[in-house]
Design a protein around this motif. Sequence first.
Motif, PDB file in Angstrom:
ATOM      1  N   ARG A  82      41.733  15.568   5.161  1.00 39.05           N
ATOM      2  CA  ARG A  82      42.606  16.731   5.412  1.00 39.05           C
ATOM      3  C   ARG A  82      42.274  17.495   6.667  1.00 39.05           C
ATOM      4  N   HIS A  83      43.453  17.723   7.404  1.00 43.16           N
ATOM      5  CA  HIS A  83      43.311  18.466   8.709  1.00 43.16           C
ATOM      6  C   HIS A  83      44.087  19.621   8.576  1.00 43.16           C
ATOM      7  N   TYR A  84      43.353  20.973   8.516  1.00 44.46           N
ATOM      8  CA  TYR A  84      43.779  22.243   8.306  1.00 44.46           C
ATOM      9  C   TYR A  84      44.132  22.907   9.909  1.00 44.46           C
ATOM     10  N   SER A  85      45.288  23.368   9.944  1.00 42.62           N
ATOM     11  CA  SER A  85      45.343  24.544  10.910  1.00 42.62           C
ATOM     12  C   SER A  85      45.848  25.633  10.620  1.00 42.62           C
ATOM     13  N   LEU A  86      45.258  26.856  10.898  1.00 38.30           N
ATOM     14  CA  LEU A  86      45.941  27.865  10.270  1.00 38.30           C
ATOM     15  C   LEU A  86      45.607  29.231  11.038  1.00 38.30           C
ATOM     16  N   TRP A  87      46.478  30.546  10.603  1.00 35.57           N
ATOM     17  CA  TRP A  87      46.205  31.416  11.475  1.00 35.57           C
ATOM     18  C   TRP A  87      45.984  32.518  10.010  1.00 35.57           C
ATOM     19  N   ARG A  88      45.221  33.653  10.206  1.00 40.52           N
ATOM     20  CA  ARG A  88      45.085  34.849   9.334  1.00 40.52           C
ATOM     21  C   ARG A  88      45.162  35.861   9.938  1.00 40.52           C
ATOM     22  N   GLN A  89      45.941  36.819   9.683  1.00 42.36           N
ATOM     23  CA  GLN A  89      46.342  38.204  10.313  1.00 42.36           C
ATOM     24  C   GLN A  89      46.046  39.249   9.357  1.00 42.36           C
ATOM     25  N   ARG A  90      45.042  40.011   9.508  1.00 41.62           N
ATOM     26  CA  ARG A  90      44.756  41.207   8.816  1.00 41.62           C
ATOM     27  C   ARG A  90      45.065  42.607   9.607  1.00 41.62           C
ATOM     28  N   THR A  91      45.565  43.218   8.606  1.00 37.18           N
ATOM     29  CA  THR A  91      46.247  44.715   9.126  1.00 37.18           C
ATOM     30  C   THR A  91      45.850  45.596   8.107  1.00 37.18           C
ATOM     31  N   GLY A  92      45.176  46.847   8.512  1.00 34.65           N
ATOM     32  CA  GLY A  92      44.761  47.772   7.671  1.00 34.65           C
ATOM     33  C   GLY A  92      44.949  49.322   8.272  1.00 34.65           C
ATOM     34  N   SER A  93      45.195  50.079   7.441  1.00 32.18           N
ATOM     35  CA  SER A  93      45.221  51.463   7.731  1.00 32.18           C
ATOM     36  C   SER A  93      44.840  52.411   6.606  1.00 32.18           C
ATOM     37  N   THR A  94      44.311  53.628   7.038  1.00 31.41           N
ATOM     38  CA  THR A  94      44.059  54.648   6.268  1.00 31.41           C
ATOM     39  C   THR A  94      44.341  55.838   6.783  1.00 31.41           C
ATOM     40  N   ALA A  95      44.637  56.671   5.619  1.00 32.06           N
ATOM     41  CA  ALA A  95      44.962  58.266   5.931  1.00 32.06           C
ATOM     42  C   ALA A  95      44.334  59.019   5.048  1.00 32.06           C
ATOM     43  N   SER A  96      43.757  60.004   5.532  1.00 34.37           N
ATOM     44  CA  SER A  96      43.041  61.159   4.760  1.00 34.37           C
ATOM     45  C   SER A  96      43.313  62.353   5.067  1.00 34.37           C
ATOM     46  N   LEU A  97      43.618  63.163   4.119  1.00 39.76           N
ATOM     47  CA  LEU A  97      44.067  64.721   4.418  1.00 39.76           C
ATOM     48  C   LEU A  97      42.889  65.714   3.137  1.00 39.76           C
TER      49      LEU A  97
END
Length: 895
Positions: free
Chosen positions: A324-339
């Motif tokens: 098995r030969h894996y090539s991959l990308w992982r993209q993490r996006t996160g945001s918070t808002a607090s009031l």
Amino acid sequence: MVRRVVEACAQAFTQTLTLLALAALLLAVAAPTLLSAQGTGRVAGVVRGSESKVPLPGAQVTLVGSTLTVTTNNEGRFVLAPVVAGELRVRISYLGRTPRTITVSVTTGGTTTLTADLESVVLSAVTVRASGQAEALSRQQNAANIKNVVAADQMGRFPDASAPEAVQRLPGVALQRDQGEGRYVQLRGSSAATTQVTVNGEQIGSPEASSRQIALDAVPVGVLAAVEVSKAITPDMDADAVGGSVNLITKRPGIGRTVTAELSGGYAAIREQGSGLGAVTYGDRSADGRFGWLLSGSYGRRNFGSDGVEPDYDDDALNELEVRHYSLWRQRTGSTASLDFRPNARTTFYVNGLWSELQDQEQRRVQAHLIEDGELAYLHKNRLEKISTLNVLAGAEHQLPRGIQLDYRAGATRSQEDTPFDREFGFLQEDVAFSPSRADVNRPQPNPSAAALAGTYAFDEMEYGSSLTRNRDLVGAFNLSFPLRLGTSTTGRLRVGAKARDRHKDQVLDAFATELEDGDLVLGRDIGSRFDNAAFSAGRYAMPFRTSASDVSDFTTRFHSMLSSPEADLEAQSEAFDLRERVLAGYVSAELNLTPRLLFLPGVRVEQTQLESDGNVFDAEEETLSPMSAKNNYTNLFPMAHLRYRIADQTNVRAAYTQTIFRPNFFDLVPYRIVDGEDVETGNPQLKPMLARNYDLMIERYDQRVGVISAGVFFKQLTNPVFSQTLDNELGGETTTPVNAQDGEIRGVELAWQQRFTSLPGVLSGLGLYSNFTYTDSRATQPNGRVTRLAGQSSRAYNIAVSYEKYGFSGQVSLNHVGDFIDELGEEEGDDLFANSRSQLDLSMSYFFTSSTQVYAEAINLTNAPYRTFQGAPDRMRQREFYRPSLQLGLRFRP
């Protein structure tokens, strides 16, 4: 004999604590819970650091000469109420800072305000930058229950990109990994599905279709202020936490302007690809201090892969092997808002939100040696998966007259796992001769005949489809707290509350297959190219051909005229379902300061569960799908009791008895039925939930230089654990279904030592140690009578990190180890699939070239530790996967 003695002691301990808890609750409810307002007032204030004027959450505030004590909230604020009018002394303590005693004058019906600034024990740039971890350990020290807390500055010391990677550094924590990255959190030997995950105290639903386990790798650490891991829950917490509870605390507004930024780039050697990460936080508070807001965002993309082999056996003979030969990308996006909005000193309104998304695109190329069938196959899978969560929580906190406190909140969570495309084609070569060898158990060789590997592979089949799993949670809750005084000295608070949670989960999917109808397609001639994988990390294995991502995604369009009409895969589509789960809960508890050093927290929680589910019945012979529905309802009572005794100012002894629940995994509760010839697979909507009786005993000693040493033991008695059962059926085949089995148990020991050796002379004063060790053992009886360990339970897990901080430099070498555990239970002992022990060595370094600007470098998996599984015995290796080291260089700005 030893087990019977332990069980007898546990039962006696349970009965004693339960009787104490019930007696205390009855006394608390029967006693006058509201102190008369006549001759009483309030003391309210804020605790801050003297050098920065930053609030100190988790500080202990005590009325001297009484048992009345509170801890400061997230804004460093506190209220002591009601207190007898007159001249009083208030003592304030906080880890890493010198305690203060302040004299105040309280008038009848009035509120006395004070601001307490605490000086650092060792005032230095390092101490100031470590204020977050001082807060975390102060919260841990003063909590009524057993918990571990890790703050953002401590997480920043390790090269951890996601929430589970940060949590793994705590005692009692192990991770389930995917492609070398941590994904699911396991606590104290329990499965990841029994770990409760909350955001700011409220549960988030699992986006996955089959299980309740939550993939925390979608949450980047850049949006978190701290993580709390509760080992023993309290009655005001949701009871579905057999393993424990992981609470992700998002960043909140401070007392003034908050600005942080981070930028980094990385390199993964295994695919010679770069990666990048950026994070920013900005917040402020109005001049009058009433309105505060904060926004944070994080984006990261990692390009990497893995090399591995997966053999299979017939008895001791090798009958299949996949390269098995894996090539991959992982993209993490996160945001918070607090009031937050504080119209007056007694009222706070707030809104907190968290959004996170993990995009994972995978290219999986497989060279399959089908020894038993005399075939070689090449397969390429191109799949994109998106896991996202949106959580919004709004509420208010009120300080009412006579010391009454009211808080209420409402929240909504929307999570989903979206696979917009999942395509895989296969090419096949028949009549291949093999001479397999298992001389090297880590590198078994299929040895196909000469020139066969690069021979002619004809197109066989293409499968493609999509799926979408959605989870929606709505929750509403309130808590009401009354001051208590029992007798002449015991003070505390009586708490009551209720919660309603409504969950709706469904999965829709499409699956199709197509074959060659006209002409012929040959790998390497019509599609694909030659491939040299000489640098393959798993050993000397050949993969002569390679195809690209576009070869897979464009295949049906490019060769449309040669392919048959797509045929629906009804068996795969039978996994579609719709499930609704409603939980109504209520609780009552009392937090009693029996003496200035002894805290007793008894309580009871009740939860009613209502379940409705819709599934499908698939008949392979008739090629039909038919709908099916089911319902199930049950109610459970959860008595709990916690004791905390301070044998010295910085030393706690804790004991706890709690009861918790694990509701079965989603797909197990769906009334599906798949009939494939003589074999049948079914769900079981009438499954009972697994219940646990949990016992904890711990001693912990804190150090004013922001350190702690602790030791504890725990024991869990499990009722109605769920196993998969396979039995002969009337069709002449086998029927597999989830069932409740006999009781089980988990026991273990936790040790932890976190220390900065600032008392050492000269340059040695920069040394530090962060270490912990957990031993667990488990036993459960499967439906067929076989006694085994529980799946996911590792006997040993430990972390060792040696750090050095001085002259603006910070460096740390960290080792994380998880021992062998059963990944999948089989019917017989030789069928169990084990994951081998794994040790990962990481390195992180940073330097402050100004007081607020830091450069850092991180190296992950320095020893190229592989992931390895075996079936039954270590010499029957089933998977061996390598990831190679990766590097990260970055810049942080934190004024």
